[in-house]
Design a protein around this motif. Structure first.
Motif: not given
Length: 130
Positions: A57-66, A100-102, A108-120
């Protein structure tokens, strides 16, 4: 006599053509010898692939590009967050790194808190939402 030689020669030619069909025919027997390790490897691959899904149902996108930057980002992510799986997805015209696979948005929000520290630029997404 000449006629007999012609008939005999012609008969030999006809007999040769008719019997040569059997000589050059092929059989349809094919034997494939496969190492047992190949089947074990395929089973292991199927088992690993079943764990990587984009249908949760939910994932976290940390990057998009080439593609090059996506690969670098995914490798860096896996070094820092080794317990969280990730994949690269192509969506025209860019590549996206999903992690992730949430099952719920709260997870997903709990995981996003720690991931956002590195991937804004990390955001929660729903891959199957239409």
């Amino acid at each position: 006599m000449k006629t007999l030689k012609k008939i005999t020669g012609f008969s030999i030619l006809i007999a040769t053509v008719l019997f040569s069909q059997n000589i050059f025919s092929q059989t349809s027997k094919t034997i494939i010898e496969q190492d047992e390790k190949i089947e074990k490897l395929l089973q292991e691959k199927r088992k690993n692939n079943s764990g990587i899904t984009i249908n949760d149902k939910y994932k976290i996108q940390i990057f998009f590009g080439n593609i090059e930057e996506s690969k670098k980002t995914l490798l860096a992510f896996k070094k820092e967050f080794s317990q969280t799986d990730g994949t690269i997805v192509y969506s025209n015209p860019s590549y996206k790194v999903w992690v992730g696979s949430f099952k719920s948005k709260i997870e997903a929000e709990k995981a996003l808190i720690s991931i956002k520290k590195k991937y804004l630029s990390a955001v929660i997404i729903e891959p199957n939402k239409k």
